[in-house]
Scaffold this active site. Structure first.
Site, PDB file in Angstrom:
ATOM      1  N   LYS A 155       0.862  -1.186   0.000  1.00 17.30           N
ATOM      2  CA  LYS A 155       0.000   0.000   0.000  1.00 17.30           C
ATOM      3  C   LYS A 155       0.891   1.227   0.000  1.00 17.30           C
ATOM      4  CE  LYS A 155      -4.430   1.017   0.115  1.00 17.30           C
ATOM      5  NZ  LYS A 155      -5.505   0.214  -0.507  1.00 17.30           N
TER       6      LYS A 155
HETATM    7  P1  NAD Z   1     -12.953   7.713  -3.386  1.00 18.61           P
HETATM    8  O1  NAD Z   1     -11.984   8.766  -3.006  1.00 18.61           O
HETATM    9  O2  NAD Z   1     -13.300   7.543  -4.829  1.00 18.61           O
HETATM   10  O3  NAD Z   1     -14.340   7.916  -2.594  1.00 18.61           O
HETATM   11  C1  NAD Z   1     -14.423   8.102  -1.226  1.00 18.61           C
HETATM   12  C2  NAD Z   1     -15.858   8.541  -0.900  1.00 18.61           C
HETATM   13  O4  NAD Z   1     -16.001   8.619   0.511  1.00 18.61           O
HETATM   14  C3  NAD Z   1     -16.238   9.914  -1.449  1.00 18.61           C
HETATM   15  O5  NAD Z   1     -17.571   9.888  -1.891  1.00 18.61           O
HETATM   16  C4  NAD Z   1     -16.138  10.824  -0.229  1.00 18.61           C
HETATM   17  O6  NAD Z   1     -16.985  11.954  -0.320  1.00 18.61           O
HETATM   18  C5  NAD Z   1     -16.617   9.867   0.843  1.00 18.61           C
HETATM   19  N1  NAD Z   1     -16.203  10.258   2.176  1.00 18.61           N
HETATM   20  C6  NAD Z   1     -15.035  10.788   2.589  1.00 18.61           C
HETATM   21  N2  NAD Z   1     -15.070  11.036   3.912  1.00 18.61           N
HETATM   22  C7  NAD Z   1     -16.287  10.636   4.328  1.00 18.61           C
HETATM   23  C8  NAD Z   1     -16.937  10.640   5.584  1.00 18.61           C
HETATM   24  N3  NAD Z   1     -16.317  11.102   6.667  1.00 18.61           N
HETATM   25  N4  NAD Z   1     -18.184  10.142   5.641  1.00 18.61           N
HETATM   26  C9  NAD Z   1     -18.810   9.656   4.537  1.00 18.61           C
HETATM   27  N5  NAD Z   1     -18.254   9.652   3.334  1.00 18.61           N
HETATM   28  C10 NAD Z   1     -17.016  10.135   3.237  1.00 18.61           C
HETATM   29  O7  NAD Z   1     -12.384   6.347  -2.770  1.00 18.61           O
HETATM   30  P2  NAD Z   1     -12.690   4.858  -3.222  1.00 18.61           P
HETATM   31  O8  NAD Z   1     -11.669   4.454  -4.215  1.00 18.61           O
HETATM   32  O9  NAD Z   1     -14.135   4.715  -3.537  1.00 18.61           O
HETATM   33  O10 NAD Z   1     -12.349   4.064  -1.880  1.00 18.61           O
HETATM   34  C11 NAD Z   1     -13.282   3.959  -0.808  1.00 18.61           C
HETATM   35  C12 NAD Z   1     -12.845   2.813   0.094  1.00 18.61           C
HETATM   36  O11 NAD Z   1     -12.789   1.599  -0.655  1.00 18.61           O
HETATM   37  C13 NAD Z   1     -11.458   2.970   0.714  1.00 18.61           C
HETATM   38  O12 NAD Z   1     -11.453   2.360   1.980  1.00 18.61           O
HETATM   39  C14 NAD Z   1     -10.576   2.171  -0.227  1.00 18.61           C
HETATM   40  O13 NAD Z   1      -9.386   1.714   0.394  1.00 18.61           O
HETATM   41  C15 NAD Z   1     -11.514   1.022  -0.551  1.00 18.61           C
HETATM   42  N6  NAD Z   1     -11.182   0.313  -1.785  1.00 18.61           N
HETATM   43  C16 NAD Z   1     -11.099   0.959  -2.976  1.00 18.61           C
HETATM   44  C17 NAD Z   1     -10.813   0.238  -4.128  1.00 18.61           C
HETATM   45  C18 NAD Z   1     -10.782   0.877  -5.491  1.00 18.61           C
HETATM   46  O14 NAD Z   1     -10.635   0.141  -6.479  1.00 18.61           O
HETATM   47  N7  NAD Z   1     -10.947   2.171  -5.626  1.00 18.61           N
HETATM   48  C19 NAD Z   1     -10.567  -1.146  -4.039  1.00 18.61           C
HETATM   49  C20 NAD Z   1     -10.693  -1.778  -2.811  1.00 18.61           C
HETATM   50  C21 NAD Z   1     -11.003  -1.037  -1.689  1.00 18.61           C
END
Ligand code: NAD
Length: 416
Positions: free
Chosen positions: A105
């Site tokens: 990571k």
């Molecule tokens: P992103 O940045 O695209 O989206 C994050 C979202 O969370 C946004 O809508 C933001 O407004 C919201 N957010 C931020 N703070 C918040 C809060 N306090 N309360 C509610 N909503 C809040 O990120 P992502 O890529 O969608 O990742 C989200 C999660 O999924 C993370 O934990 C990431 O590690 C995990 N993840 C992502 C992927 C991927 O392919 N992108 C894969 C596996 C896991």
């Protein structure tokens, strides 16, 4: 007792799984620590001429089963401890999904809100140059995570390729024009929904009667919402960093996308068609059948876990549940489908993209989604059957299966 760090919390799950599979202490000691940790100081010239100095990290947890793999996030809390914890989770996720990668990571401890595209590009290139010696197609392959996207990956690929020659497979989650795979952007969210479909079938639940609440409307949350909508499953609440919106009969999903395209918030839909504004805390305790945390870590803890009304929690985010939150939800009989299983579609899609780049051959999106579904269903079924057989939780089963695979690979590679 001092509060547990995120890495200690993940290692508590590792210790628990080691007991379940009767792993010896020497093997466990290897699996509890990260292999390599790189920390860099990044100097970023702001558009106004001032200098921003931030720290960036790349942690490689375990590479016994293949090259290190894991996302890069830009967030004020992306410190070394969080990066270690997330790198470890990647090791267990790639092993559980049985794809030939290890776990890593990366993160930059920065609030990217308000940074211009030029500033983000300069910071990303600085970071890539700072960690390039540990990256590589068969060494370590980053991907997007919180606040990073396909454009960020394009900059990393370009900065890395400047020294190493054309290297599309050094990152995944790229734009389609640079070797990205059709289907990868949606893969994490679709994967969450494939797992829900498999779980509903196994647990004999009527999928389209399930009411789902989704926290976060970024890459993962928005694709979960879209995929559920395509299946006719009502999404009763969603939220983003600005707050949430709720409608008991199901939200108008196209209206949510209309509101958020171009930088708006889901909250902008409140007041329309009976949708009411709610806080993020209220979303976690909303009346629903399935709760999908898909934003940040540690949101389901000893304060919020008692509020959860859903019978099933599908962890779209990484580490959204603290060990205490996990204990409370287990005691309350809530089924928690752990992150290493539920959001494994992202890294599985990354594996498909990486293999296509290496072969210089592009699959159609239908093939991508078919293979993704089969990987997710297989991982869910293995985990569910293991949990039923041993009378343990899905999280314990997922970690136990993963630990066994990594420990076997470590042993075969030898330690002399
Ligand atoms: P992103 O940045 O695209 O989206 C994050 C979202 O969370 C946004 O809508 C933001 O407004 C919201 N957010 C931020 N703070 C918040 C809060 N306090 N309360 C509610 N909503 C809040 O990120 P992502 O890529 O969608 O990742 C989200 C999660 O999924 C993370 O934990 C990431 O590690 C995990 N993840 C992502 C992927 C991927 O392919 N992108 C894969 C596996 C896991």
């Amino acid at each position: 007792m001092p509060p547990q760090s995120s890495f200690e919390a993940v290692n508590a799950y590792v210790d628990d799984a080691a007991r379940i599979i009767d792993l010896d202490d020497e093997a466990l000691a290897v699996l509890r620590s990260s292999h390599r940790e790189v920390a860099v100081s990044l100097q970023v010239r702001r558009d106004d001429g001032s200098l921003l100095v931030v720290r960036g990290y790349r942690v490689q947890h375990n590479g016994a089963r293949g090259p290190y793999k894991g996302g890069i996030r830009f967030h004020p809390q992306a410190d070394l401890d969080e990066t270690r914890a997330l790198a470890s989770l990647m090791t267990w996720k790639t092993a559980l999904l049985d794809i030939p990668f290890g776990g890593a990571k990366g993160g930059i401890e920065v609030d990217p809100v308000g940074m211009s595209p030029h500033e983000l590009e300069r910071m990303t290139r600085r970071f890539t140059n700072g960690i390039r010696h540990v990256l590589g197609t068969y060494r370590d392959i980053p991907a997007p995570d919180v606040n990073t996207n396909a454009q960020t990956m394009a900059w990393i690929m370009d900065a890395y390729s400047a020294g190493a020659g054309y290297s599309p497979a050094v990152v995944t989650g790229k734009p389609l024009d640079l070797g990205g795979a059709p289907g990868r952007e949606a893969a994490t969210g679709r994967g969450v929904v494939y797992v829900l479909e498999a779980a509903a079938m196994h647990w004999k639940l009527d999928l389209t009667a399930l009411r789902v609440a989704v926290q976060g409307f970024g890459n993962v949350g928005s694709w979960v919402t879209r995929a559920l909508h395509e299946l006719g499953v009502p999404v009763v609440a969603v939220s983003d960093v600005r707050g949430g919106v709720h409608r008991a009969a199901g939200l108008d999903v196209p209206a949510l996308f209309e509101a958020t395209t171009g930088g708006g918030s889901v909250v902008d839909v409140a007041g329309r068609d009976g949708a009411e504004a709610i806080t993020n805390d209220e979303l976690l305790g909303i009346d629903c059948d399935v709760l999908v945390p898909a934003a940040l870590g540690d949101v389901l803890d000893e304060r919020t876990a008692p509020l959860v009304k859903a019978g099933t929690v599908l962890e779209g985010a990484n580490h959204p549940t603290t060990p205490e939150g996990d204990r409370i939800m287990n005691e309350r009989g809530i089924r928690v489908v752990p992150d290493v299983l539920a959001n494994g579609g992202g890294v599985t899609g990354s594996y498909f993209e990486w293999s296509q780049n290496i072969q210089q051959y592009r699959w159609p999106e239908e093939r991508f989604n078919t293979e993704l579904r089969s990987k997710m269903v297989e991982a869910f079924t293995n985990t569910e059957l293991f949990a039923e057989e041993r009378g343990i939780t899905l999280r314990q089963a997922a970690f136990a299966i993963a630990l066994e695979r990594v420990a076997r690979a470590e042993k075969l590679r030898g330690s002399a």
